[in-house]
Design an enzyme around this catalytic site. Structure first.
Site, PDB file in Angstrom:
ATOM      1  CB  CYS A 170      36.970  15.219   6.011  1.00  0.00           C
ATOM      2  SG  CYS A 170      38.670  13.401   6.748  1.00  0.00           S
TER       3      CYS A 170
ATOM      4  CG  HIS B 107      39.690  16.780  10.002  1.00  0.00           C
ATOM      5  ND1 HIS B 107      39.420  16.911  11.428  1.00  0.00           N
ATOM      6  CD2 HIS B 107      39.445  15.947   9.199  1.00  0.00           C
ATOM      7  CE1 HIS B 107      39.131  15.166  10.856  1.00  0.00           C
ATOM      8  NE2 HIS B 107      39.392  15.094   9.921  1.00  0.00           N
TER       9      HIS B 107
HETATM   10  P1  NAP Z   1      30.961   5.206  12.197  1.00  0.00           P
HETATM   11  O1  NAP Z   1      30.731   6.099  13.505  1.00  0.00           O
HETATM   12  O2  NAP Z   1      31.952   4.159  12.975  1.00  0.00           O
HETATM   13  O3  NAP Z   1      29.830   4.634  12.304  1.00  0.00           O
HETATM   14  C1  NAP Z   1      30.211   3.163  10.788  1.00  0.00           C
HETATM   15  C2  NAP Z   1      28.905   3.404  10.381  1.00  0.00           C
HETATM   16  O4  NAP Z   1      28.320   2.083   9.128  1.00  0.00           O
HETATM   17  C3  NAP Z   1      27.781   2.635  11.764  1.00  0.00           C
HETATM   18  O5  NAP Z   1      26.034   3.562  10.928  1.00  0.00           O
HETATM   19  C4  NAP Z   1      27.645   1.176  10.779  1.00  0.00           C
HETATM   20  O6  NAP Z   1      26.587   1.080  11.500  1.00  0.00           O
HETATM   21  C5  NAP Z   1      27.811   1.585   9.652  1.00  0.00           C
HETATM   22  N1  NAP Z   1      28.300  -0.084   8.940  1.00  0.00           N
HETATM   23  C6  NAP Z   1      29.637  -0.795   9.863  1.00  0.00           C
HETATM   24  N2  NAP Z   1      29.740  -2.276   8.390  1.00  0.00           N
HETATM   25  C7  NAP Z   1      27.956  -2.247   8.447  1.00  0.00           C
HETATM   26  C8  NAP Z   1      27.347  -3.024   7.430  1.00  0.00           C
HETATM   27  N3  NAP Z   1      28.523  -4.449   7.477  1.00  0.00           N
HETATM   28  N4  NAP Z   1      26.744  -2.655   6.493  1.00  0.00           N
HETATM   29  C9  NAP Z   1      25.499  -1.684   7.288  1.00  0.00           C
HETATM   30  N5  NAP Z   1      26.263  -0.647   7.551  1.00  0.00           N
HETATM   31  C10 NAP Z   1      26.989  -0.940   8.113  1.00  0.00           C
HETATM   32  O7  NAP Z   1      31.939   5.614  11.600  1.00  0.00           O
HETATM   33  P2  NAP Z   1      31.445   7.739  10.347  1.00  0.00           P
HETATM   34  O8  NAP Z   1      32.774   8.388  11.096  1.00  0.00           O
HETATM   35  O9  NAP Z   1      30.074   7.808  11.032  1.00  0.00           O
HETATM   36  O10 NAP Z   1      32.907   7.317   9.221  1.00  0.00           O
HETATM   37  C11 NAP Z   1      31.473   5.598   8.339  1.00  0.00           C
HETATM   38  C12 NAP Z   1      32.545   6.116   6.965  1.00  0.00           C
HETATM   39  O11 NAP Z   1      32.142   6.938   6.442  1.00  0.00           O
HETATM   40  C13 NAP Z   1      33.966   5.669   7.189  1.00  0.00           C
HETATM   41  O12 NAP Z   1      34.707   4.276   7.158  1.00  0.00           O
HETATM   42  C14 NAP Z   1      34.497   6.149   5.522  1.00  0.00           C
HETATM   43  O13 NAP Z   1      34.560   5.122   4.389  1.00  0.00           O
HETATM   44  C15 NAP Z   1      33.601   7.239   6.106  1.00  0.00           C
HETATM   45  N6  NAP Z   1      34.297   8.154   6.141  1.00  0.00           N
HETATM   46  C16 NAP Z   1      34.241   9.702   5.130  1.00  0.00           C
HETATM   47  C17 NAP Z   1      34.714  10.761   5.865  1.00  0.00           C
HETATM   48  C18 NAP Z   1      35.518  12.379   4.608  1.00  0.00           C
HETATM   49  O14 NAP Z   1      36.893  12.143   4.454  1.00  0.00           O
HETATM   50  N7  NAP Z   1      34.692  11.982   3.818  1.00  0.00           N
HETATM   51  C19 NAP Z   1      34.598  10.582   6.978  1.00  0.00           C
HETATM   52  C20 NAP Z   1      34.642   9.925   7.919  1.00  0.00           C
HETATM   53  C21 NAP Z   1      34.030   8.406   7.142  1.00  0.00           C
HETATM   54  P3  NAP Z   1      26.156  -0.461  12.782  1.00  0.00           P
HETATM   55  O15 NAP Z   1      25.865   0.576  13.772  1.00  0.00           O
HETATM   56  O16 NAP Z   1      25.493  -1.152  12.889  1.00  0.00           O
HETATM   57  O17 NAP Z   1      27.439  -0.873  13.487  1.00  0.00           O
HETATM   58  O1  3JN Z   2      40.522  10.137   9.950  1.00  0.00           O
HETATM   59  C1  3JN Z   2      40.045  10.867   9.229  1.00  0.00           C
HETATM   60  O2  3JN Z   2      40.319  11.980   9.811  1.00  0.00           O
HETATM   61  C2  3JN Z   2      39.095  10.788   8.250  1.00  0.00           C
HETATM   62  C3  3JN Z   2      38.546   9.210   7.799  1.00  0.00           C
HETATM   63  C4  3JN Z   2      38.038   9.090   6.615  1.00  0.00           C
HETATM   64  C5  3JN Z   2      38.225   7.271   6.663  1.00  0.00           C
HETATM   65  C6  3JN Z   2      37.920   6.767   7.185  1.00  0.00           C
HETATM   66  C7  3JN Z   2      37.640   5.967   7.974  1.00  0.00           C
HETATM   67  C8  3JN Z   2      37.455   4.846   6.300  1.00  0.00           C
HETATM   68  C9  3JN Z   2      37.821   6.988   5.409  1.00  0.00           C
HETATM   69  C10 3JN Z   2      38.043   8.001   3.937  1.00  0.00           C
HETATM   70  O3  3JN Z   2      36.727   8.530   3.649  1.00  0.00           O
HETATM   71  O4  3JN Z   2      38.875   8.254   3.664  1.00  0.00           O
HETATM   72  C11 3JN Z   2      37.832   6.172   5.191  1.00  0.00           C
HETATM   73  C12 3JN Z   2      37.710   4.837   3.897  1.00  0.00           C
HETATM   74  O5  3JN Z   2      38.187   4.983   3.486  1.00  0.00           O
HETATM   75  O6  3JN Z   2      36.635   4.886   3.241  1.00  0.00           O
END
Ligand code: NAP
Ligand code: 3JN
Length: 344
Positions: free
Chosen positions: A131, A244
């Protein structure tokens, strides 16, 4: 947009990003004939809102992608590492929000305003950047085109929603605890986040930078297609729920005045200039939350070097920083006929 017969899956649909993805697909009327919600066994059978009803969450498994054309992943790096190749092998195109595939040479890392043409060489997996990188490169790209960026110094002010649903709850709980004269309980973060700032996002690496900071360096070079851009970052978590902010110092090869920069930004896609300090107009997370654009303001000359600018950049981290960018990637894939199943 060409509609086709797109069957779409959202992996991680119960999470902060996954829920925003479903909302974004709905709001942008993405041409899907079917949308499925997937997550772990923990939430299988639960319901998540979509359009006028609810989707029943399915447990993700190896067979989930048999009848799916496009999967938007936001379920963490280990889930993406394991399941994105399984999906791609089944002919399902993956747009992955984790860092698992971002730096893989065969995987395009895309921000549609910056490098949409990189989508043409995808082999089934496309990575969505971090992000903090996304909102920064939306603004850096038109500056780079106009005057070639040599060096960037960035400090981030990142909202707790970037850590997920549990972190949003932790900030809420800590604020309540402190107003009730109780000790704040920290579980998600190593210290209290309420009324505090943590210069620590993701893990520390051998060079004493955090992984979040190094993601910004490497991802920026890959997206901009220029490894000569030097960038140094400090990533800070602040007690803000959504949005952010970034303080960005840019040094260019050609001098660009603040007035020229305002014109460049106002003509660039995805950016809104909010820059009238005398009228107290500048971007803030309270205004960016829920918005799709990236906001830039406080545009001024860095008076310590010949060709320098200081900028303040704000965007909604769950929308442009994650869900919206992923859906915009999917829209370009559809427009350019880059999803094999869409032409069934
Ligand atoms: P979150 O609110 O904790 O949600 C995690 C999601 O992943 C939930 O739907 C969870 O399902 C699912 N999950 C976890 N383990 C799993 C598994 N083994 N199999 C299937 N589903 C699973 O986290 P979030 O903020 O949405 O972020 C999720 C991911 O998106 C992060 O880990 C990161 O990789 C990515 N992300 C990217 C950005 C970016 O900067 N582009 C920003 C934020 C996040 P359950 O309800 O079943 O636990
Ligand atoms: O912390 C934030 O504001 C963004 C978080 C991103 C994030 C959180 C957990 C795992 C990432 C990401 O998108 O880089 C990951 C990841 O490494 O997949």
């Amino acid at each position: 947009m060409k509609s086709g017969q797109l069957r779409v899956g959202v992996v991680g649909a119960t999470g902060a990003v996954g829920r925003e993805m479903l909302k974004t697909l709905e709001q942008r009327d993405f041409p899907a004939t079917q949308v499925r919600a997937l997550a772990s066994s923990r939430s299988a059978g639960q319901e998540v809102p979509f359009r006028d009803g609810q989707l029943v969450v399915e447990e993700l498994n190896e067979n989930s992608f048999q009848d799916m054309d496009l999967a938007l992943f936001s379920a963490g790096g280990s889930t993406s590492e394991k399941f994105a190749p399984i999906a791609a092998r089944a002919g399902c195109v993956v747009v992955d929000n984790s860092s698992a595939w971002r730096m893989a040479p065969e995987v395009p890392l895309v921000v549609p305003e910056v490098n949409p043409d990189d989508l043409s060489w995808h082999k089934g997996i496309i990575a969505n950047p971090n992000c903090s990188t996304i909102q920064m490169v939306v603004v850096l790209k038109p500056l780079h085109d106009a005057g070639r960026i040599k060096r960037v110094v960035v400090s981030t002010y990142q909202a707790v929603s970037g850590t997920g649903q549990k972190a949003v709850q932790e900030l809420e709980t800590q604020i309540r605890q402190m107003f009730n004269m109780q000790e704040p309980e920290a579980a998600v973060y190593p210290y209290q986040i309420a009324f505090n700032c943590l210069p620590h996002i993701d893990v520390f690496l051998d060079n004493d930078y955090t992984k979040e900071e190094m993601k910004m360096v490497l991802e920026t070079q890959k997206i901009m297609g220029d490894e000569t851009i030097r960038l140094t970052a400090t990533a800070v978590r602040v007690p803000v729920f959504y949005g952010h902010s970034e303080s960005v110092n840019v040094e260019t090869e050609r001098k660009i005045s603040p007035a020229e920069a305002r014109v460049i930004f106002s003509q660039a896609p995805g950016i809104k200039v909010l820059d009238n300090p005398r009228e107290k107009i500048y971007p803030m997370p309270i205004h960016a939350a829920g918005e799709d654009l990236t906001f830039v303001g406080r545009i001024r000359e860095d008076e310590t070097i010949a060709n320098g600018l200081n900028l303040w950049i704000v965007a909604d981290n769950l929308r442009k920083g994650a869900a919206l960018n992923a859906v915009q990637i999917a829209e370009v894939l559809v427009q350019r006929g880059l999803i094999p199943g869409a032409d069934r």
